[in-house]
Scaffold this active site. Structure first.
Site, PDB file in Angstrom:
ATOM      1  N   ASP A 243       0.803  -1.224   0.000  1.00  0.00           N
ATOM      2  CA  ASP A 243       0.000   0.000   0.000  1.00  0.00           C
ATOM      3  C   ASP A 243       0.835   1.272   0.000  1.00  0.00           C
ATOM      4  OD1 ASP A 243       1.060  -0.069   2.541  1.00  0.00           O
ATOM      5  OD2 ASP A 243      -0.804  -0.752   3.495  1.00  0.00           O
TER       6      ASP A 243
ATOM      7  N   GLU B 219      -0.781  -8.986  -1.188  1.00  0.00           N
ATOM      8  CA  GLU B 219      -1.273  -8.428   0.079  1.00  0.00           C
ATOM      9  C   GLU B 219      -2.472  -7.509  -0.182  1.00  0.00           C
ATOM     10  OE1 GLU B 219       0.516  -5.487   3.071  1.00  0.00           O
ATOM     11  OE2 GLU B 219       1.448  -7.353   3.652  1.00  0.00           O
TER      12      GLU B 219
ATOM     13  N   GLU C  96      -1.906   5.184   3.208  1.00  0.00           N
ATOM     14  CA  GLU C  96      -1.910   3.770   2.781  1.00  0.00           C
ATOM     15  C   GLU C  96      -3.308   3.219   2.524  1.00  0.00           C
ATOM     16  OE1 GLU C  96      -0.103   5.011   5.268  1.00  0.00           O
ATOM     17  OE2 GLU C  96       1.988   4.589   4.746  1.00  0.00           O
TER      18      GLU C  96
ATOM     19  N   HIS D 239       7.331   5.053  12.215  1.00  0.00           N
ATOM     20  CA  HIS D 239       7.518   5.889  11.019  1.00  0.00           C
ATOM     21  C   HIS D 239       6.239   6.371  10.353  1.00  0.00           C
ATOM     22  CE1 HIS D 239       6.571   2.036   9.159  1.00  0.00           C
ATOM     23  NE2 HIS D 239       6.256   2.720   8.076  1.00  0.00           N
TER      24      HIS D 239
ATOM     25  N   ARG E 109       3.140   8.222   8.773  1.00  0.00           N
ATOM     26  CA  ARG E 109       2.877   9.632   8.451  1.00  0.00           C
ATOM     27  C   ARG E 109       1.788  10.238   9.329  1.00  0.00           C
ATOM     28  NH1 ARG E 109       5.465   9.077   3.611  1.00  0.00           N
ATOM     29  NH2 ARG E 109       5.971  10.983   2.498  1.00  0.00           N
TER      30      ARG E 109
ATOM     31  N   HIS F 126      14.040   5.106  11.503  1.00  0.00           N
ATOM     32  CA  HIS F 126      13.680   5.294  10.095  1.00  0.00           C
ATOM     33  C   HIS F 126      14.286   6.627   9.612  1.00  0.00           C
ATOM     34  CE1 HIS F 126      11.167   5.790   6.547  1.00  0.00           C
ATOM     35  NE2 HIS F 126      10.668   4.574   6.717  1.00  0.00           N
TER      36      HIS F 126
HETATM   37  C1  UD1 Z   1       7.031   4.695   2.997  1.00  0.00           C
HETATM   38  C2  UD1 Z   1       5.559   4.349   2.692  1.00  0.00           C
HETATM   39  C3  UD1 Z   1       4.917   3.662   3.896  1.00  0.00           C
HETATM   40  C4  UD1 Z   1       5.734   2.455   4.338  1.00  0.00           C
HETATM   41  C5  UD1 Z   1       7.177   2.886   4.579  1.00  0.00           C
HETATM   42  C6  UD1 Z   1       8.029   1.672   4.884  1.00  0.00           C
HETATM   43  C7  UD1 Z   1       4.326   5.883   1.237  1.00  0.00           C
HETATM   44  C8  UD1 Z   1       3.614   7.163   1.124  1.00  0.00           C
HETATM   45  N1  UD1 Z   1       4.833   5.581   2.446  1.00  0.00           N
HETATM   46  O1  UD1 Z   1       7.035   5.656   4.048  1.00  0.00           O
HETATM   47  O2  UD1 Z   1       3.603   3.221   3.530  1.00  0.00           O
HETATM   48  O3  UD1 Z   1       5.176   1.948   5.527  1.00  0.00           O
HETATM   49  O4  UD1 Z   1       7.705   3.512   3.384  1.00  0.00           O
HETATM   50  O5  UD1 Z   1       9.207   2.061   5.527  1.00  0.00           O
HETATM   51  O6  UD1 Z   1       4.446   5.161   0.265  1.00  0.00           O
HETATM   52  N2  UD1 Z   1      14.549   7.952   3.309  1.00  0.00           N
HETATM   53  C9  UD1 Z   1      15.922   7.806   3.175  1.00  0.00           C
HETATM   54  N3  UD1 Z   1      16.419   6.567   2.823  1.00  0.00           N
HETATM   55  C10 UD1 Z   1      15.615   5.496   2.632  1.00  0.00           C
HETATM   56  C11 UD1 Z   1      14.230   5.655   2.780  1.00  0.00           C
HETATM   57  C12 UD1 Z   1      13.714   6.880   3.117  1.00  0.00           C
HETATM   58  O7  UD1 Z   1      16.681   8.742   3.349  1.00  0.00           O
HETATM   59  O8  UD1 Z   1      16.121   4.404   2.321  1.00  0.00           O
HETATM   60  C13 UD1 Z   1      14.008   9.291   3.683  1.00  0.00           C
HETATM   61  C14 UD1 Z   1      14.069  10.287   2.503  1.00  0.00           C
HETATM   62  O9  UD1 Z   1      14.275  11.572   3.010  1.00  0.00           O
HETATM   63  C15 UD1 Z   1      12.633  10.169   1.939  1.00  0.00           C
HETATM   64  C16 UD1 Z   1      11.863  10.032   3.217  1.00  0.00           C
HETATM   65  O10 UD1 Z   1      12.638   9.164   4.051  1.00  0.00           O
HETATM   66  O11 UD1 Z   1      12.263  11.303   1.160  1.00  0.00           O
HETATM   67  C17 UD1 Z   1      10.463   9.531   3.085  1.00  0.00           C
HETATM   68  O12 UD1 Z   1      10.385   8.340   2.310  1.00  0.00           O
HETATM   69  P1  UD1 Z   1       8.936   7.875   1.767  1.00  0.00           P
HETATM   70  O13 UD1 Z   1       9.084   6.597   1.034  1.00  0.00           O
HETATM   71  O14 UD1 Z   1       8.268   8.999   1.076  1.00  0.00           O
HETATM   72  O15 UD1 Z   1       8.098   7.665   3.089  1.00  0.00           O
HETATM   73  P2  UD1 Z   1       8.278   6.635   4.273  1.00  0.00           P
HETATM   74  O16 UD1 Z   1       7.982   7.355   5.527  1.00  0.00           O
HETATM   75  O17 UD1 Z   1       9.563   5.925   4.135  1.00  0.00           O
HETATM   76  N1  UDP Z   2      12.564  -4.074   9.341  1.00  0.00           N
HETATM   77  C1  UDP Z   2      13.923  -4.197   9.002  1.00  0.00           C
HETATM   78  N2  UDP Z   2      14.831  -3.370   9.613  1.00  0.00           N
HETATM   79  C2  UDP Z   2      14.468  -2.418  10.516  1.00  0.00           C
HETATM   80  C3  UDP Z   2      13.085  -2.280  10.828  1.00  0.00           C
HETATM   81  C4  UDP Z   2      12.166  -3.119  10.212  1.00  0.00           C
HETATM   82  O1  UDP Z   2      14.293  -5.049   8.193  1.00  0.00           O
HETATM   83  O2  UDP Z   2      15.344  -1.714  11.023  1.00  0.00           O
HETATM   84  C5  UDP Z   2      11.591  -4.962   8.668  1.00  0.00           C
HETATM   85  C6  UDP Z   2      10.518  -5.622   9.516  1.00  0.00           C
HETATM   86  O3  UDP Z   2      10.920  -6.906   9.977  1.00  0.00           O
HETATM   87  C7  UDP Z   2       9.335  -5.737   8.573  1.00  0.00           C
HETATM   88  C8  UDP Z   2       9.522  -4.547   7.655  1.00  0.00           C
HETATM   89  O4  UDP Z   2      10.885  -4.131   7.776  1.00  0.00           O
HETATM   90  O5  UDP Z   2       9.388  -6.899   7.768  1.00  0.00           O
HETATM   91  C9  UDP Z   2       8.618  -3.426   8.041  1.00  0.00           C
HETATM   92  O6  UDP Z   2       8.944  -2.322   7.265  1.00  0.00           O
HETATM   93  P1  UDP Z   2       8.536  -0.855   7.653  1.00  0.00           P
HETATM   94  O7  UDP Z   2       8.356  -0.728   9.111  1.00  0.00           O
HETATM   95  O8  UDP Z   2       9.513   0.031   6.983  1.00  0.00           O
HETATM   96  O9  UDP Z   2       7.167  -0.668   6.875  1.00  0.00           O
HETATM   97  P2  UDP Z   2       5.655  -1.184   7.034  1.00  0.00           P
HETATM   98  O10 UDP Z   2       5.633  -2.646   7.267  1.00  0.00           O
HETATM   99  O11 UDP Z   2       5.048  -0.407   8.150  1.00  0.00           O
HETATM  100  O12 UDP Z   2       5.035  -0.789   5.729  1.00  0.00           O
END
Ligand code: UD1
Ligand code: UDP
Length: 366
Positions: free
Chosen positions: A98, A120, A134, A206, A208, A239
């Site tokens: 999602d 999923e 999401e 993490h 939003r 995160h």
């Molecule tokens: C995203 C997803 C969320 C999911 C999460 C898993 C959307 C809107 N959100 O949220 O559903 O649960 O991923 O973790 O699709 N960033 C880094 N390095 C990384 C990843 C992220 O620096 O490897 C930072 C960057 O500044 C980036 C910001 O995090 O712009 C936000 O990343 P984004 O994918 O937009 O949102 P998440 O909070 O990671």
């Molecule tokens: N996870 C990981 N390293 C971390 C934190 C989480 O590998 O430091 C794994 C966790 O076991 C799960 C997945 O990442 O399988 C969850 O991802 P995240 O919390 O980023 O996103 P969400 O599941 O909420 O979309």
């Protein structure tokens, strides 16, 4: 005749949950001509997973920028996929979950009239803003997918209730359990930064919808708990989202028994979960993994699209309220009966063979 399948992954959890599907598709090179596309909505956290599972994307859109907006991710994925599809039409596209990558990929497939398979499928809270964005993101593939791979009967029921034809809905289990069992079976626990025998809580945070005041309240709860209980560590791989990292550093940095680290790769995280006493988390994936590990989760959300884990007794919603979080931690860490009640192992999300079922269904359909 072999069929062209494009698998699209953008973020850490998508890569974890698609890795077993990619591995299962790779076993049938005569049937499937597989291309993996990374949108790289995440960069470092996606690469951690791809590397662990030995997945090399044939295409990488490399679209992450610091503090990106939902609009930008959506537009970039739509434009890039439109251009890709104009040169090469897959017979099917698969994406998981999602995130905004998934919503935009599904929409791009709808525009190009390419069959889309949603891994999923069918998770719902019924509230478009919780989790945000999401719940909206997963309803879009819900409208248009050719195959809805629902992890549980409950998720399949949601789709049928929305009028999706029964033959498009398949209950497969959740592929995260395939990934979890694979890591547990094939790897040994790596060295841990927490000394053997010391009790700890593993945390992720993490979402939003918690940004701003709620996330500050969550971190303040952790600080209060840590101050009262120096004999317990809270380990929080932070995160990288700046809306998380900023307040986490401000409120928790320097608290002696709070260990802030970089995100762990999946191998380290699975073993860290397995050694922890319990989890404090708003992650979707963690709520699914914990029942198989028998680890209680206090869920930092008011609503969950994963009621199976709450029903199984492993997960309890505590939201972002400071006193509920502290009280929940204290109850589970100091009341053995309460802990035991939540730490019964169960498998509401499947038997670890979801990916094989998905590939069998595709094989029969294409
Ligand atoms: C995203 C997803 C969320 C999911 C999460 C898993 C959307 C809107 N959100 O949220 O559903 O649960 O991923 O973790 O699709 N960033 C880094 N390095 C990384 C990843 C992220 O620096 O490897 C930072 C960057 O500044 C980036 C910001 O995090 O712009 C936000 O990343 P984004 O994918 O937009 O949102 P998440 O909070 O990671
Ligand atoms: N996870 C990981 N390293 C971390 C934190 C989480 O590998 O430091 C794994 C966790 O076991 C799960 C997945 O990442 O399988 C969850 O991802 P995240 O919390 O980023 O996103 P969400 O599941 O909420 O979309």
């Amino acid at each position: 005749m072999s069929r062209k399948i494009l698998v699209i992954a953008g973020t850490r959890p998508e890569a974890i949950k698609l890795a077993p599907v990619i591995k299962a598709l790779e076993k049938h090179p005569e049937r499937f001509e597989l291309t993996v596309m990374a949108t790289a909505q995440h960069r470092q956290m996606l690469d951690q997973v791809l590397e662990l599972f030995g997945i090399v994307p044939g295409l990488d859109l490399d679209l992450m920028v610091p503090d990106q907006t939902l609009t930008r991710i959506t537009c970039r994925v739509l434009e890039e996929l439109e251009s890709y599809f104009s040169g090469r039409r897959p017979d099917a596209v698969l994406a998981q979950g999602d995130t905004t990558t998934v919503m935009a990929a599904a929409l791009a497939c709808f525009y190009a009239r390419i069959p889309f398979g949603h891994v999923e499928a069918g998770l719902r809270t019924g509230d478009l803003y919780a989790p945000y964005p999401e719940e909206f993101n997963r309803r879009v593939p819900g409208l248009l997918a050719a195959w809805h791979f629902a992890p549980t009967g409950w998720a399949a029921g949601n789709l049928l209730g929305e009028g999706i034809a029964r033959e498009k809905v398949h209950v497969t289990g959740n592929t995260v359990i395939d990934a979890l069992f694979y890591i547990l079976k094939t790897t040994a626990p790596p060295p841990s930064p927490i000394p053997e025998g010391r009790r700890y809580v593993l945390m992720t945070c993490h979402r939003r919808e918690n940004f701003g005041e709620p996330i500050r309240e969550i971190f303040t709860a952790v600080k209060e708990f840590a101050g009262k209980h120096p004999e317990i560590t809270v380990w929080y791989p932070v995160h990288p989202n700046p809306h998380v990292r900023g307040p986490a550093g401000e409120i928790l940095d320097g608290v002696e028994n709070v260990l802030l680290t970089e995100p762990l790769d999946y191998l380290h995280f699975v073993h860290a979960m397995n050694r922890s006493e319990l989890l404090l988390s708003d992650s979707g994936g963690v709520q699914e993994e914990a029942p198989s590990l028998g680890k209680p989760v206090l869920v930092l959300r008011e609503k969950t699209e994963r009621p199976e884990a709450v029903a199984a007794g492993t997960c309890r919603l505590v939201g972002s309220d400071r006193s509920r979080i502290v009280a929940g931690l204290e109850e589970l860490l100091f009341d053995r009966a309460a802990y035991r009640e939540m730490s019964e192992k169960s498998n509401p999300y499947g038997d670890g063979r979801a990916a094989g079922r998905i590939v069998d269904i595709l094989s029969a359909a294409l």
